[in-house]
Design an enzyme around this catalytic site. Structure first.
Site, mmCIF file in Angstrom:
data_model
loop_
_atom_site.group_PDB
_atom_site.id
_atom_site.type_symbol
_atom_site.label_atom_id
_atom_site.label_comp_id
_atom_site.label_asym_id
_atom_site.label_seq_id
_atom_site.Cartn_x
_atom_site.Cartn_y
_atom_site.Cartn_z
ATOM 1 N N ASN A 1 -10.323 -6.802 -3.164
ATOM 2 C CA ASN A 1 -10.424 -5.508 -3.821
ATOM 3 C C ASN A 1 -10.466 -5.754 -5.329
ATOM 4 O O ASN A 1 -9.673 -6.547 -5.859
ATOM 5 C CB ASN A 1 -9.221 -4.627 -3.457
ATOM 6 N N VAL B 1 -2.491 -5.000 -6.945
ATOM 7 C CA VAL B 1 -1.865 -6.150 -7.619
ATOM 8 C C VAL B 1 -2.972 -6.862 -8.394
ATOM 9 O O VAL B 1 -3.958 -7.319 -7.802
ATOM 10 C CB VAL B 1 -1.215 -7.109 -6.605
ATOM 11 N N ARG C 1 2.175 -14.083 4.014
ATOM 12 C CA ARG C 1 1.892 -12.889 4.822
ATOM 13 C C ARG C 1 2.052 -11.619 3.985
ATOM 14 O O ARG C 1 2.994 -11.502 3.194
ATOM 15 C CB ARG C 1 2.811 -12.838 6.052
ATOM 16 N N ASP C 2 1.109 -10.693 4.172
ATOM 17 C CA ASP C 2 1.185 -9.401 3.481
ATOM 18 C C ASP C 2 2.436 -8.662 3.940
ATOM 19 O O ASP C 2 2.766 -8.642 5.132
ATOM 20 C CB ASP C 2 -0.071 -8.575 3.779
ATOM 21 N N ILE C 3 3.128 -8.041 3.001
ATOM 22 C CA ILE C 3 4.385 -7.344 3.316
ATOM 23 C C ILE C 3 4.132 -6.089 4.152
ATOM 24 O O ILE C 3 5.046 -5.614 4.850
ATOM 25 C CB ILE C 3 5.139 -6.998 2.006
ATOM 26 N N HIS D 1 -7.627 -11.181 0.929
ATOM 27 C CA HIS D 1 -6.941 -10.817 2.172
ATOM 28 C C HIS D 1 -7.671 -11.504 3.325
ATOM 29 O O HIS D 1 -8.854 -11.236 3.551
ATOM 30 C CB HIS D 1 -7.012 -9.310 2.428
ATOM 31 N N HIS E 1 -6.569 -12.165 -5.484
ATOM 32 C CA HIS E 1 -6.106 -12.548 -4.148
ATOM 33 C C HIS E 1 -7.133 -12.111 -3.126
ATOM 34 O O HIS E 1 -7.759 -11.067 -3.260
ATOM 35 C CB HIS E 1 -4.741 -11.923 -3.827
HETATM 36 P P1 5GP Z 1 -4.526 -5.112 -3.100
HETATM 37 O O1 5GP Z 1 -4.270 -3.682 -2.700
HETATM 38 O O2 5GP Z 1 -4.214 -5.332 -4.569
HETATM 39 O O3 5GP Z 1 -5.891 -5.620 -2.712
HETATM 40 O O4 5GP Z 1 -3.536 -5.995 -2.255
HETATM 41 C C1 5GP Z 1 -2.183 -6.140 -2.572
HETATM 42 C C2 5GP Z 1 -1.457 -6.429 -1.306
HETATM 43 O O5 5GP Z 1 -0.197 -6.966 -1.639
HETATM 44 C C3 5GP Z 1 -1.203 -5.222 -0.416
HETATM 45 O O6 5GP Z 1 -1.819 -5.411 0.846
HETATM 46 C C4 5GP Z 1 0.320 -5.146 -0.315
HETATM 47 O O7 5GP Z 1 0.776 -4.782 0.973
HETATM 48 C C5 5GP Z 1 0.738 -6.547 -0.689
HETATM 49 N N1 5GP Z 1 2.050 -6.643 -1.314
HETATM 50 C C6 5GP Z 1 2.551 -5.828 -2.285
HETATM 51 N N2 5GP Z 1 3.787 -6.246 -2.658
HETATM 52 C C7 5GP Z 1 4.063 -7.338 -1.896
HETATM 53 C C8 5GP Z 1 5.201 -8.204 -1.818
HETATM 54 O O8 5GP Z 1 6.196 -8.079 -2.540
HETATM 55 N N3 5GP Z 1 5.133 -9.226 -0.913
HETATM 56 C C9 5GP Z 1 4.034 -9.417 -0.117
HETATM 57 N N4 5GP Z 1 4.087 -10.447 0.740
HETATM 58 N N5 5GP Z 1 2.952 -8.609 -0.157
HETATM 59 C C10 5GP Z 1 2.961 -7.586 -1.048
#
Ligand code: 5GP
Ligand code: ZN
Length: 117
Positions: free
Chosen positions: A91, A100, A35-37, A106, A104
């Site tokens: 993304n 990140v 799950r997203d944080i 979503h 990945h």
């Molecule tokens: P991006 O913005 O790179 O497409 O997605 C990265 C996602 O990772 C974001 O939606 C963010 O909320 C999530 N995220 C960042 N740090 C953590 C973490 O430590 N644990 C979890 N579960 N999600 C994280």
């Protein structure tokens, strides 16, 4: 290459390895989902390959079987959580919202998803 392209100190490599806790919902030989944080929708789960690659295209080149398994895992999660219907977002690049740099997807559903969700 900048250090964000490296697996060193990669947040999702550390979650995959179990060094950082996450609310995992599914694990296979090739994929981990958690799950997203900071969820942006009632269903917001990250589907992550075990192999480090900086984005989805790099993953497709390096380990296409992991990307294929991510698609199957995304569907299984959506079947369990939201009737099999979902949006799957990758993304790519900071300007597109990538924060990140470990590939990945979503898996999202519920609420009112805008295109920028
Ligand atoms: P991006 O913005 O790179 O497409 O997605 C990265 C996602 O990772 C974001 O939606 C963010 O909320 C999530 N995220 C960042 N740090 C953590 C973490 O430590 N644990 C979890 N579960 N999600 C994280
Ligand atoms: Zn990584």
């Amino acid at each position: 290459m900048s250090d964000i392209d490296s697996a060193q100190d990669c947040l999702f490599c550390r979650i995959v390895a179990g060094d950082i806790p996450a609310q995992k919902v599914m694990e296979t030989d090739r994929v981990v989902a958690f799950r997203d944080i900071a969820p942006q929708a009632p269903v917001h789960i990250l589907v992550v390959p075990r192999t480090h690659a900086p984005n989805v295209a790099a993953l497709a080149a390096a380990a296409p079987e992991e990307l294929a398994e991510m698609a199957q895992v995304a569907q299984r999660i959506a079947d369990a959580e939201c009737g099999g219907e979902y949006r799957w977002i990758f993304n790519t690049g900071a300007a597109a919202g990538q924060t990140v740099f470990h590939a990945h997807g979503h898996v999202m559903n519920g609420g009112t998803l805008g295109w920028s969700a």
